[in-house]
Design a protein around this motif. Structure first.
Motif, PDB file in Angstrom:
ATOM      1  N   VAL A 140       0.869  -1.183   0.000  1.00 31.61           N
ATOM      2  CA  VAL A 140       0.000   0.000   0.000  1.00 31.61           C
ATOM      3  C   VAL A 140       0.899   1.224   0.000  1.00 31.61           C
ATOM      4  CG1 VAL A 140      -1.785   1.287   1.235  1.00 31.61           C
ATOM      5  CG2 VAL A 140      -1.840  -1.226   1.235  1.00 31.61           C
ATOM      6  N   TRP A 141       0.643   2.107  -0.952  1.00 36.96           N
ATOM      7  CA  TRP A 141       1.407   3.336  -1.102  1.00 36.96           C
ATOM      8  C   TRP A 141       0.459   4.521  -0.988  1.00 36.96           C
ATOM      9  CZ3 TRP A 141       5.661   2.923  -5.392  1.00 36.96           C
ATOM     10  CH2 TRP A 141       6.346   1.707  -5.261  1.00 36.96           C
ATOM     11  N   LEU A 142       0.948   5.586  -0.391  1.00 37.55           N
ATOM     12  CA  LEU A 142       0.158   6.804  -0.222  1.00 37.55           C
ATOM     13  C   LEU A 142       0.665   7.875  -1.180  1.00 37.55           C
ATOM     14  CD1 LEU A 142      -1.995   8.440   1.325  1.00 37.55           C
ATOM     15  CD2 LEU A 142      -0.166   9.107   2.909  1.00 37.55           C
ATOM     16  N   ALA A 143      -0.259   8.451  -1.941  1.00 38.05           N
ATOM     17  CA  ALA A 143       0.051   9.566  -2.833  1.00 38.05           C
ATOM     18  C   ALA A 143      -0.429  10.849  -2.158  1.00 38.05           C
ATOM     19  CB  ALA A 143      -0.633   9.377  -4.177  1.00 38.05           C
ATOM     20  N   ALA A 144       0.460  11.805  -2.040  1.00 34.69           N
ATOM     21  CA  ALA A 144       0.122  13.063  -1.369  1.00 34.69           C
ATOM     22  C   ALA A 144       0.652  14.230  -2.203  1.00 34.69           C
ATOM     23  CB  ALA A 144       0.732  13.096   0.030  1.00 34.69           C
ATOM     24  N   PRO A 145      -0.035  15.356  -2.152  1.00 38.08           N
ATOM     25  CA  PRO A 145       0.447  16.511  -2.912  1.00 38.08           C
ATOM     26  C   PRO A 145       1.788  16.998  -2.365  1.00 38.08           C
ATOM     27  CG  PRO A 145      -1.552  17.058  -1.646  1.00 38.08           C
ATOM     28  CD  PRO A 145      -1.251  15.621  -1.410  1.00 38.08           C
ATOM     29  N   GLY A 146       2.665  17.342  -3.278  1.00 40.48           N
ATOM     30  CA  GLY A 146       3.955  17.911  -2.911  1.00 40.48           C
ATOM     31  C   GLY A 146       4.037  19.331  -3.437  1.00 40.48           C
ATOM     32  N   LYS A 147       5.153  19.978  -3.241  1.00 37.70           N
ATOM     33  CA  LYS A 147       5.302  21.349  -3.708  1.00 37.70           C
ATOM     34  C   LYS A 147       5.253  21.440  -5.224  1.00 37.70           C
ATOM     35  CE  LYS A 147       7.807  23.074   0.270  1.00 37.70           C
ATOM     36  NZ  LYS A 147       9.028  23.654   0.782  1.00 37.70           N
ATOM     37  N   ARG A 148       5.918  20.516  -5.914  1.00 36.95           N
ATOM     38  CA  ARG A 148       5.964  20.556  -7.374  1.00 36.95           C
ATOM     39  C   ARG A 148       5.218  19.405  -8.017  1.00 36.95           C
ATOM     40  NH1 ARG A 148      12.194  22.194  -7.735  1.00 36.95           N
ATOM     41  NH2 ARG A 148      11.913  24.404  -7.319  1.00 36.95           N
ATOM     42  N   ALA A 149       5.180  18.266  -7.341  1.00 38.92           N
ATOM     43  CA  ALA A 149       4.548  17.078  -7.924  1.00 38.92           C
ATOM     44  C   ALA A 149       4.019  16.194  -6.802  1.00 38.92           C
ATOM     45  CB  ALA A 149       5.563  16.310  -8.763  1.00 38.92           C
ATOM     46  N   VAL A 150       3.272  15.215  -7.175  1.00 37.33           N
ATOM     47  CA  VAL A 150       2.746  14.251  -6.210  1.00 37.33           C
ATOM     48  C   VAL A 150       3.907  13.463  -5.615  1.00 37.33           C
ATOM     49  CG1 VAL A 150       1.335  12.172  -5.993  1.00 37.33           C
ATOM     50  CG2 VAL A 150       0.538  14.076  -7.405  1.00 37.33           C
ATOM     51  N   ARG A 151       3.862  13.273  -4.313  1.00 35.24           N
ATOM     52  CA  ARG A 151       4.856  12.450  -3.619  1.00 35.24           C
ATOM     53  C   ARG A 151       4.209  11.102  -3.317  1.00 35.24           C
ATOM     54  NH1 ARG A 151       5.595  14.055   1.410  1.00 35.24           N
ATOM     55  NH2 ARG A 151       3.768  15.364   1.348  1.00 35.24           N
ATOM     56  N   ILE A 152       4.968  10.044  -3.456  1.00 37.05           N
ATOM     57  CA  ILE A 152       4.451   8.705  -3.176  1.00 37.05           C
ATOM     58  C   ILE A 152       5.367   8.045  -2.169  1.00 37.05           C
ATOM     59  CG2 ILE A 152       3.972   6.424  -4.155  1.00 37.05           C
ATOM     60  CD1 ILE A 152       3.266   7.815  -6.764  1.00 37.05           C
ATOM     61  N   ARG A 153       4.758   7.503  -1.107  1.00 41.48           N
ATOM     62  CA  ARG A 153       5.564   6.806  -0.106  1.00 41.48           C
ATOM     63  C   ARG A 153       4.908   5.475   0.247  1.00 41.48           C
ATOM     64  NH1 ARG A 153       3.854   7.029   5.234  1.00 41.48           N
ATOM     65  NH2 ARG A 153       2.212   8.547   5.636  1.00 41.48           N
ATOM     66  N   ASN A 154       5.738   4.522   0.581  1.00 40.39           N
ATOM     67  CA  ASN A 154       5.276   3.189   0.928  1.00 40.39           C
ATOM     68  C   ASN A 154       4.725   3.192   2.357  1.00 40.39           C
ATOM     69  OD1 ASN A 154       5.106   0.403   1.586  1.00 40.39           O
ATOM     70  ND2 ASN A 154       6.590  -0.039  -0.014  1.00 40.39           N
ATOM     71  N   VAL A 155       3.499   2.682   2.520  1.00 38.89           N
ATOM     72  CA  VAL A 155       2.855   2.615   3.827  1.00 38.89           C
ATOM     73  C   VAL A 155       2.869   1.180   4.349  1.00 38.89           C
ATOM     74  CG1 VAL A 155       0.662   2.952   5.050  1.00 38.89           C
ATOM     75  CG2 VAL A 155       1.376   4.579   3.290  1.00 38.89           C
ATOM     76  N   ARG A 156       2.673   0.225   3.452  1.00 38.41           N
ATOM     77  CA  ARG A 156       2.676  -1.194   3.836  1.00 38.41           C
ATOM     78  C   ARG A 156       3.485  -1.955   2.790  1.00 38.41           C
ATOM     79  NH1 ARG A 156      -3.017  -4.073   4.174  1.00 38.41           N
ATOM     80  NH2 ARG A 156      -2.700  -4.714   2.021  1.00 38.41           N
ATOM     81  N   ARG A 157       4.499  -2.612   3.261  1.00 36.31           N
ATOM     82  CA  ARG A 157       5.354  -3.378   2.354  1.00 36.31           C
ATOM     83  C   ARG A 157       4.602  -4.612   1.857  1.00 36.31           C
ATOM     84  NH1 ARG A 157      11.248  -3.621   2.246  1.00 36.31           N
ATOM     85  NH2 ARG A 157      11.757  -5.339   0.858  1.00 36.31           N
ATOM     86  N   GLY A 158       4.664  -4.826   0.570  1.00 36.22           N
ATOM     87  CA  GLY A 158       4.009  -5.989  -0.016  1.00 36.22           C
ATOM     88  C   GLY A 158       4.923  -7.198  -0.021  1.00 36.22           C
TER      89      GLY A 158
END
Length: 189
Positions: free
Chosen positions: A99-117
């Motif tokens: 599970v990855w979370l997409a969040a707004p960033g200053k210039r582009a969407v940031r994506i970070r891993n929330v749950r390792r698959g």
């Protein structure tokens, strides 16, 4: 946040990760289970990994069915979603999914891993074989001398024969090889 914004950020992340690997291909809208669903973004290399995007514009009504179909085929799967859906959607996909979370960033969407698959514990051989086009499936059967009586039958019979005659690991490796070699796909995404 729109699907296209998340897709662009995800694709950039994946291209950055795999740019030095000439055997990795990134595909958008990879059809699964004879077209019953499509993977938003697929990575094909030593595994077939799929990413399902759920943006603010989406609804979760199809997610459980998508998760079930993805789980028949993919070696690895991940949900990429926004904060609005994170908790609910995470519960709707199998525990082996990332599970990855997409969040707004200053210039582009940031994506970070929330749950390792982890690796899919039970792919379905018939569904894996369905990634092949009819002529590709026939070629694999012909290479092994298992094509007898199949020249004029629907593609379902080819997939069934492949699922019955190849060990799952061999079938998965052959499907990945064939997908990477498809000439009518662009060479890289």
């Amino acid at each position: 946040m729109r699907d296209s914004d998340i897709r662009q950020a995800l694709t950039a992340l994946l291209v950055s990760k795999y740019q030095s690997d000439p055997d990795t291909y990134i595909r958008h809208e990879l059809g699964l289970c004879a077209g019953r669903t499509r993977v938003d973004v697929a990575v094909i290399n030593g595994h077939i990994s799929g990413f399902e995007i759920k943006s603010d514009e989406d609804k979760l009504s199809r997610l459980e069915v998508q998760a079930e179909l993805y789980s028949r085929v993919l070696d690895r799967a991940s949900l990429v979603t926004v904060d609005r859906y994170l908790d609910q959607a995470s519960k709707m996909v199998p525990s082996w999914w990332g599970v990855w979370l997409a969040a707004p960033g200053k210039r582009a969407v940031r994506i970070r891993n929330v749950r390792r698959g982890s690796r899919n514990p039970c792919p379905n051989p018939f569904s894996v074989a369905q990634l092949l086009w009819r002529d590709e499936a026939m070629a694999l059967l012909r290479e092994r001398g298992n094509h007898g009586g199949l020249s004029k039958v629907p593609r379902w019979f080819f997939w069934e024969r492949l699922a019955e005659t190849l060990e799952l690991g061999e079938l998965q490796a052959e499907v990945r090889r064939v997908l990477r070699a498809r000439e009518d796909w662009p060479t890289r995404s």
